[in-house]
Design a protein around this motif. Structure first.
Motif, PDB file in Angstrom:
ATOM      1  N   PHE A  72       2.756   8.326 -61.365  1.00 65.24           N
ATOM      2  CA  PHE A  72       3.334   8.638 -60.063  1.00 65.24           C
ATOM      3  C   PHE A  72       4.343   9.779 -60.155  1.00 65.24           C
ATOM      4  CE2 PHE A  72       1.424   4.557 -59.222  1.00 65.24           C
ATOM      5  CZ  PHE A  72       0.831   4.784 -57.996  1.00 65.24           C
ATOM      6  N   GLU A  73       5.033   9.906 -61.275  1.00 59.66           N
ATOM      7  CA  GLU A  73       5.905  11.065 -61.484  1.00 59.66           C
ATOM      8  C   GLU A  73       5.067  12.336 -61.532  1.00 59.66           C
ATOM      9  OE1 GLU A  73       8.170  10.264 -65.019  1.00 59.66           O
ATOM     10  OE2 GLU A  73       9.184   8.550 -64.104  1.00 59.66           O
ATOM     11  N   ASP A  74       3.910  12.257 -62.182  1.00 64.45           N
ATOM     12  CA  ASP A  74       3.003  13.410 -62.221  1.00 64.45           C
ATOM     13  C   ASP A  74       2.503  13.760 -60.826  1.00 64.45           C
ATOM     14  OD1 ASP A  74       3.304  13.550 -64.974  1.00 64.45           O
ATOM     15  OD2 ASP A  74       1.431  12.480 -65.385  1.00 64.45           O
ATOM     16  N   PHE A  75       2.197  12.745 -60.019  1.00 65.62           N
ATOM     17  CA  PHE A  75       1.753  12.998 -58.646  1.00 65.62           C
ATOM     18  C   PHE A  75       2.841  13.723 -57.858  1.00 65.62           C
ATOM     19  CE2 PHE A  75      -1.016   8.914 -58.805  1.00 65.62           C
ATOM     20  CZ  PHE A  75      -1.938   9.560 -59.611  1.00 65.62           C
ATOM     21  N   LEU A  76       4.084  13.305 -58.023  1.00 62.06           N
ATOM     22  CA  LEU A  76       5.196  13.974 -57.336  1.00 62.06           C
ATOM     23  C   LEU A  76       5.317  15.424 -57.781  1.00 62.06           C
ATOM     24  CD1 LEU A  76       7.919  11.167 -57.356  1.00 62.06           C
ATOM     25  CD2 LEU A  76       6.646  12.037 -55.392  1.00 62.06           C
ATOM     26  N   CYS A  77       5.162  15.658 -59.070  1.00 60.23           N
ATOM     27  CA  CYS A  77       5.220  17.028 -59.588  1.00 60.23           C
ATOM     28  C   CYS A  77       4.103  17.874 -58.975  1.00 60.23           C
ATOM     29  CB  CYS A  77       5.120  17.007 -61.110  1.00 60.23           C
ATOM     30  SG  CYS A  77       5.245  18.639 -61.877  1.00 60.23           S
ATOM     31  N   LEU A  78       2.902  17.316 -58.897  1.00 59.54           N
ATOM     32  CA  LEU A  78       1.789  18.042 -58.270  1.00 59.54           C
ATOM     33  C   LEU A  78       2.114  18.397 -56.827  1.00 59.54           C
ATOM     34  CD1 LEU A  78      -1.251  16.047 -59.667  1.00 59.54           C
ATOM     35  CD2 LEU A  78      -0.802  18.485 -60.025  1.00 59.54           C
ATOM     36  N   ARG A  79       2.655  17.435 -56.081  1.00 63.02           N
ATOM     37  CA  ARG A  79       3.009  17.692 -54.670  1.00 63.02           C
ATOM     38  C   ARG A  79       4.040  18.806 -54.560  1.00 63.02           C
ATOM     39  NH1 ARG A  79       1.619  14.384 -50.495  1.00 63.02           N
ATOM     40  NH2 ARG A  79       3.565  14.939 -49.477  1.00 63.02           N
ATOM     41  N   GLU A  80       4.994  18.827 -55.474  1.00 64.83           N
ATOM     42  CA  GLU A  80       6.032  19.864 -55.455  1.00 64.83           C
ATOM     43  C   GLU A  80       5.479  21.244 -55.794  1.00 64.83           C
ATOM     44  OE1 GLU A  80       8.865  18.343 -58.229  1.00 64.83           O
ATOM     45  OE2 GLU A  80       9.630  16.827 -56.836  1.00 64.83           O
ATOM     46  N   HIS A  81       4.300  21.284 -56.404  1.00 65.54           N
ATOM     47  CA  HIS A  81       3.701  22.550 -56.813  1.00 65.54           C
ATOM     48  C   HIS A  81       2.454  22.897 -55.997  1.00 65.54           C
ATOM     49  CE1 HIS A  81       6.344  21.792 -60.261  1.00 65.54           C
ATOM     50  NE2 HIS A  81       6.401  23.119 -60.299  1.00 65.54           N
ATOM     51  N   GLY A  82       2.394  22.398 -54.757  1.00 67.46           N
ATOM     52  CA  GLY A  82       1.352  22.862 -53.839  1.00 67.46           C
ATOM     53  C   GLY A  82       0.074  22.050 -53.817  1.00 67.46           C
ATOM     54  N   TRP A  83       0.111  20.819 -54.264  1.00 75.50           N
ATOM     55  CA  TRP A  83      -1.076  19.977 -54.242  1.00 75.50           C
ATOM     56  C   TRP A  83      -0.855  18.772 -53.344  1.00 75.50           C
ATOM     57  CZ3 TRP A  83      -5.536  21.218 -56.905  1.00 75.50           C
ATOM     58  CH2 TRP A  83      -5.429  22.293 -57.779  1.00 75.50           C
ATOM     59  N   ASN A  84      -1.911  18.299 -52.715  1.00 76.94           N
ATOM     60  CA  ASN A  84      -1.893  17.044 -51.977  1.00 76.94           C
ATOM     61  C   ASN A  84      -2.383  15.952 -52.922  1.00 76.94           C
ATOM     62  OD1 ASN A  84      -1.154  17.765 -49.248  1.00 76.94           O
ATOM     63  ND2 ASN A  84      -3.082  18.878 -49.170  1.00 76.94           N
ATOM     64  N   VAL A  85      -1.764  14.790 -52.843  1.00 77.90           N
ATOM     65  CA  VAL A  85      -2.176  13.642 -53.645  1.00 77.90           C
ATOM     66  C   VAL A  85      -2.274  12.441 -52.721  1.00 77.90           C
ATOM     67  CG1 VAL A  85      -1.597  12.127 -55.573  1.00 77.90           C
ATOM     68  CG2 VAL A  85      -0.994  14.557 -55.688  1.00 77.90           C
ATOM     69  N   GLN A  86      -3.398  11.755 -52.771  1.00 73.99           N
ATOM     70  CA  GLN A  86      -3.607  10.580 -51.927  1.00 73.99           C
ATOM     71  C   GLN A  86      -4.185   9.457 -52.786  1.00 73.99           C
ATOM     72  OE1 GLN A  86      -6.771  10.838 -48.951  1.00 73.99           O
ATOM     73  NE2 GLN A  86      -5.296  10.088 -47.457  1.00 73.99           N
ATOM     74  N   VAL A  87      -3.543   8.295 -52.742  1.00 71.99           N
ATOM     75  CA  VAL A  87      -4.018   7.119 -53.460  1.00 71.99           C
ATOM     76  C   VAL A  87      -4.524   6.137 -52.415  1.00 71.99           C
ATOM     77  CG1 VAL A  87      -3.389   5.250 -55.036  1.00 71.99           C
ATOM     78  CG2 VAL A  87      -2.304   7.497 -55.286  1.00 71.99           C
TER      79      VAL A  87
END
Length: 55
Positions: free
Chosen positions: A12-27
């Motif tokens: 989940f920390e990785d997902f947050l990092c992805l979101r901060e760098h221009g990616w959408n993440v959906q679980v």
């Protein structure tokens, strides 16, 4: 994408990092393909670039 792998706090920390760098993440549970009702699906896609107009 993550199923059937375990999702822990590090994931989940990785997902947050992805979101901060221009990616959408959906679980989601409803899109799980492996053992539906027991696993989740993780969708990751690039956010569209903002449209800039040239004057």
């Amino acid at each position: 994408m993550a199923e059937p792998y375990q999702l822990d706090s590090s994931a989940f920390e990785d997902f947050l990092c992805l979101r901060e760098h221009g990616w959408n993440v959906q679980v989601t549970a409803w899109q799980a393909r492996h053992k539906p009702g027991h696993t989740v699906a993780v969708l990751i896609w690039k956010k569209p670039e903002p449209h800039t107009s040239r004057a």
